[in-house]
Design an enzyme around this catalytic site. Structure first.
Site, PDB file in Angstrom:
ATOM      1  N   GLY A  46     -26.067  19.305  11.560  1.00  0.00           N
ATOM      2  CA  GLY A  46     -25.415  18.368  12.464  1.00  0.00           C
ATOM      3  C   GLY A  46     -26.391  17.853  13.505  1.00  0.00           C
ATOM      4  N   GLN A  51     -29.184  14.019  21.272  1.00  0.00           N
ATOM      5  CA  GLN A  51     -30.307  14.842  20.814  1.00  0.00           C
ATOM      6  C   GLN A  51     -31.498  14.008  20.360  1.00  0.00           C
ATOM      7  OE1 GLN A  51     -27.626  17.322  18.106  1.00  0.00           O
ATOM      8  NE2 GLN A  51     -29.168  18.810  18.716  1.00  0.00           N
ATOM      9  N   CYS A  94     -28.725  25.422  17.079  1.00  0.00           N
ATOM     10  CA  CYS A  94     -28.787  24.019  17.486  1.00  0.00           C
ATOM     11  C   CYS A  94     -30.214  23.517  17.332  1.00  0.00           C
ATOM     12  CB  CYS A  94     -28.354  23.911  18.946  1.00  0.00           C
ATOM     13  SG  CYS A  94     -28.348  22.230  19.573  1.00  0.00           S
ATOM     14  N   LEU A  95     -30.361  22.295  16.812  1.00  0.00           N
ATOM     15  CA  LEU A  95     -31.708  21.737  16.636  1.00  0.00           C
ATOM     16  C   LEU A  95     -32.400  21.528  17.980  1.00  0.00           C
ATOM     17  CD1 LEU A  95     -31.091  19.181  13.735  1.00  0.00           C
ATOM     18  CD2 LEU A  95     -32.249  21.393  13.614  1.00  0.00           C
ATOM     19  N   HIS A 136     -19.062  21.544  18.002  1.00  0.00           N
ATOM     20  CA  HIS A 136     -20.417  21.721  18.552  1.00  0.00           C
ATOM     21  C   HIS A 136     -21.067  20.357  18.829  1.00  0.00           C
ATOM     22  CE1 HIS A 136     -24.578  23.689  18.479  1.00  0.00           C
ATOM     23  NE2 HIS A 136     -24.848  22.401  18.394  1.00  0.00           N
ATOM     24  N   GLU A 137     -20.992  19.460  17.852  1.00  0.00           N
ATOM     25  CA  GLU A 137     -21.620  18.141  18.009  1.00  0.00           C
ATOM     26  C   GLU A 137     -20.901  17.308  19.067  1.00  0.00           C
ATOM     27  OE1 GLU A 137     -24.433  17.935  16.803  1.00  0.00           O
ATOM     28  OE2 GLU A 137     -24.228  19.563  15.369  1.00  0.00           O
ATOM     29  N   HIS A 140     -22.041  17.990  22.484  1.00  0.00           N
ATOM     30  CA  HIS A 140     -23.279  17.289  22.857  1.00  0.00           C
ATOM     31  C   HIS A 140     -22.970  15.951  23.535  1.00  0.00           C
ATOM     32  CE1 HIS A 140     -26.600  19.687  21.340  1.00  0.00           C
ATOM     33  NE2 HIS A 140     -26.022  19.830  20.153  1.00  0.00           N
TER      34      HIS A 140
HETATM   35 NI    NI Z   1     -26.564  21.232  18.663  1.00  0.00          NI
END
Ligand code: NI
Length: 174
Positions: A46, A51, A94-95, A136-137, A140
């Site tokens: 995701g 991000q 998370c990235l 989660h996304e 963000h």
């Molecule tokens: Ni994330």
């Protein structure tokens, strides 16, 4: 298509509240395609607009397992219209927080309303990993990271580690 740089925490750009998309146009579709490519290359399941430095309420998800053909999903202006009372902990990463993981308690099921890449209204009843990933996304888009859901002690530990790694990376590339 292009691979975009992923912003890593701590960074004020991950703390913004993203703005609604007003027009679903070719420029936006291009950005979504780039986000899918970036997510696949990372690799991750995701990725949300902030991000990659976008201030728009957009996110991409691909839950296809290793070896399965890619199955990217794109969400524009997503909104949770219903969440189950039942919650469950799930280990998240998370990235923007590479190599950091923590259990986060979230509703098991959510109903999400969004626009697809043609600008059409859609609704999805998400369960299991898709429900976790969407929540989660969508966090963000509010400037919330998964570490904001855990104890301050753990969060500070993870963020201190991230700051150290970032400094180290800066030294190495200097
Ligand atoms: Ni994330």
């Amino acid at each position: 298509m292009a691979i975009l740089p992923i912003i890593e925490a701590p960074d004020p750009r991950l703390k913004i509240k993203a703005k609604p998309v007003k027009a679903v146009d070719d420029r936006l579709r291009q950005l979504l395609d780039d986000m899918v490519e970036t997510m696949h290359a990372a690799p991750g399941i995701g990725l949300a607009g902030p991000q990659v430095g976008s201030e728009l309420r957009i996110l991409v998800i691909d839950l296809a397992r290793d070896g399965a053909p890619p199955a990217p999903m794109k969400f524009i202006n997503p909104e949770i219209v219903w969440a189950s009372e039942e919650t469950r902990p799930w280990e998240e990463g998370c990235l923007s927080l590479p190599e950091q993981f923590a259990e986060v308690e979230r509703p098991v099921e959510v109903m999400v309303r969004y626009l697809d890449e043609t600008g059409k209204k859609q609704e999805v009843h998400a369960k299991e990993l898709l429900a976790v990933c969407l929540q989660h996304e969508m966090d963000h888009l509010e400037g919330i990271l998964f570490v904001d859901h855990i104890s301050a002690l753990r969060r500070n530990m993870i963020l201190r580690k991230m700051t150290k790694t970032k400094k180290l990376k800066a030294t190495v590339s200097a």
